[in-house]
Design a protein around this motif. Sequence first.
Motif, mmCIF file in Angstrom:
data_model
loop_
_atom_site.group_PDB
_atom_site.id
_atom_site.type_symbol
_atom_site.label_atom_id
_atom_site.label_comp_id
_atom_site.label_asym_id
_atom_site.label_seq_id
_atom_site.Cartn_x
_atom_site.Cartn_y
_atom_site.Cartn_z
ATOM 1 N N LEU A 4 39.755 31.204 36.745
ATOM 2 C CA LEU A 4 38.793 32.214 37.154
ATOM 3 C C LEU A 4 37.616 32.170 36.189
ATOM 4 O O LEU A 4 37.795 31.985 34.979
ATOM 5 N N ARG A 5 36.437 32.376 36.734
ATOM 6 C CA ARG A 5 35.239 32.363 35.898
ATOM 7 C C ARG A 5 34.283 33.434 36.363
ATOM 8 O O ARG A 5 33.859 33.435 37.518
ATOM 9 N N GLU A 6 33.922 34.321 35.439
ATOM 10 C CA GLU A 6 32.975 35.394 35.730
ATOM 11 C C GLU A 6 31.546 34.899 35.549
ATOM 12 O O GLU A 6 31.267 34.072 34.683
ATOM 13 N N ALA A 35 46.375 40.036 44.240
ATOM 14 C CA ALA A 35 45.294 41.020 44.192
ATOM 15 C C ALA A 35 44.292 40.542 43.159
ATOM 16 O O ALA A 35 44.640 40.360 41.992
ATOM 17 N N TRP A 36 43.078 40.371 43.587
ATOM 18 C CA TRP A 36 42.028 39.836 42.721
ATOM 19 C C TRP A 36 41.287 41.022 42.127
ATOM 20 O O TRP A 36 40.736 41.850 42.852
ATOM 21 N N THR A 37 41.254 41.055 40.815
ATOM 22 C CA THR A 37 41.072 42.314 40.087
ATOM 23 C C THR A 37 39.953 42.225 39.068
ATOM 24 O O THR A 37 39.737 41.171 38.458
ATOM 25 N N TRP A 38 39.281 43.342 38.895
ATOM 26 C CA TRP A 38 38.304 43.487 37.823
ATOM 27 C C TRP A 38 38.849 44.455 36.780
ATOM 28 O O TRP A 38 39.318 45.546 37.107
ATOM 29 N N ILE A 39 38.738 44.041 35.533
ATOM 30 C CA ILE A 39 39.213 44.804 34.385
ATOM 31 C C ILE A 39 38.128 44.750 33.336
ATOM 32 O O ILE A 39 37.455 43.725 33.185
ATOM 33 N N ARG A 40 37.941 45.827 32.604
ATOM 34 C CA ARG A 40 36.940 45.805 31.544
ATOM 35 C C ARG A 40 37.515 46.375 30.256
ATOM 36 O O ARG A 40 38.517 47.101 30.269
ATOM 37 N N GLN A 41 36.852 46.034 29.179
ATOM 38 C CA GLN A 41 37.235 46.559 27.878
ATOM 39 C C GLN A 41 35.978 46.908 27.098
ATOM 40 O O GLN A 41 35.207 46.022 26.724
ATOM 41 N N ALA A 42 35.791 48.188 26.871
ATOM 42 C CA ALA A 42 34.666 48.660 26.084
ATOM 43 C C ALA A 42 34.968 48.452 24.602
ATOM 44 O O ALA A 42 36.139 48.370 24.204
ATOM 45 N N PRO A 43 33.939 48.382 23.779
ATOM 46 C CA PRO A 43 34.161 48.176 22.344
ATOM 47 C C PRO A 43 35.088 49.230 21.756
ATOM 48 O O PRO A 43 34.876 50.439 21.930
ATOM 49 N N ASP A 91 29.051 52.064 30.008
ATOM 50 C CA ASP A 91 29.610 50.949 30.793
ATOM 51 C C ASP A 91 29.496 49.626 30.047
ATOM 52 O O ASP A 91 29.911 48.586 30.578
ATOM 53 N N THR A 92 28.933 49.649 28.847
ATOM 54 C CA THR A 92 28.892 48.444 28.030
ATOM 55 C C THR A 92 30.318 48.004 27.721
ATOM 56 O O THR A 92 31.120 48.787 27.206
ATOM 57 N N ALA A 93 30.618 46.751 28.063
ATOM 58 C CA ALA A 93 31.996 46.278 27.927
ATOM 59 C C ALA A 93 32.046 44.786 28.203
ATOM 60 O O ALA A 93 31.071 44.189 28.673
ATOM 61 N N THR A 94 33.199 44.217 27.911
ATOM 62 C CA THR A 94 33.499 42.881 28.398
ATOM 63 C C THR A 94 34.228 43.033 29.728
ATOM 64 O O THR A 94 35.217 43.771 29.807
ATOM 65 N N TYR A 95 33.725 42.355 30.731
ATOM 66 C CA TYR A 95 34.282 42.457 32.075
ATOM 67 C C TYR A 95 35.067 41.187 32.388
ATOM 68 O O TYR A 95 34.560 40.075 32.215
ATOM 69 N N LYS A 114 37.597 34.244 31.250
ATOM 70 C CA LYS A 114 37.337 34.391 29.814
ATOM 71 C C LYS A 114 36.609 35.681 29.493
ATOM 72 O O LYS A 114 36.555 36.087 28.335
ATOM 73 N N GLY A 115 36.062 36.317 30.507
ATOM 74 C CA GLY A 115 35.332 37.562 30.302
ATOM 75 C C GLY A 115 33.841 37.328 30.122
ATOM 76 O O GLY A 115 33.415 36.268 29.652
ATOM 77 N N THR A 116 33.080 38.322 30.506
ATOM 78 C CA THR A 116 31.634 38.265 30.319
ATOM 79 C C THR A 116 31.162 39.580 29.721
ATOM 80 O O THR A 116 31.544 40.662 30.181
ATOM 81 N N GLN A 117 30.386 39.489 28.691
ATOM 82 C CA GLN A 117 29.878 40.678 28.005
ATOM 83 C C GLN A 117 28.709 41.256 28.790
ATOM 84 O O GLN A 117 27.775 40.528 29.151
ATOM 85 N N VAL A 118 28.779 42.550 29.044
ATOM 86 C CA VAL A 118 27.682 43.258 29.709
ATOM 87 C C VAL A 118 27.237 44.394 28.801
ATOM 88 O O VAL A 118 28.048 45.230 28.387
#
Length: 122
Positions: A4-6, A35-43, A91-95, A114-118
């Motif tokens: 998977l690649r964001e 199930a294809w899923t979006w997950i995020r992690q804020a700092p 909403d700043t996070a790695t998605y 691998k995640g993408t920083q937003v």
Amino acid sequence: QVQLRESGPGLVKPSQILSLTCTVSNGSITTGKSAWTWIRQAPGKGLEWMGSIAFDGSTYYSPSLKTRTSISRDTSKNQFSLQLSSMTPEDTATYYCARVVQQHADYVADYWGKGTQVTVSS
């Protein structure tokens, strides 16, 4: 092995809509009871499930984000996408995008991008 690649912008202004796409390789988003899923992690915070689109196209959203989130897919490209509206600095996070499957009584995210920083900033 499923990959998977964001992709999407790394910087979004407040009030704008974030659009991210996840491209899936070596696996179909329309099969396998996945199930294809979006997950995020804020700092400094834990992982937060945002929502999923199942192999049959059904969508599921986190109650806390439901009013601002939309997940869709393009089966011809084997991609699924996230739109998150009314962005704020919170909403700043790695998605991350991930594949979730059921293993016995649990749901497990077994493949991740691998995640993408937003960053949300004016």
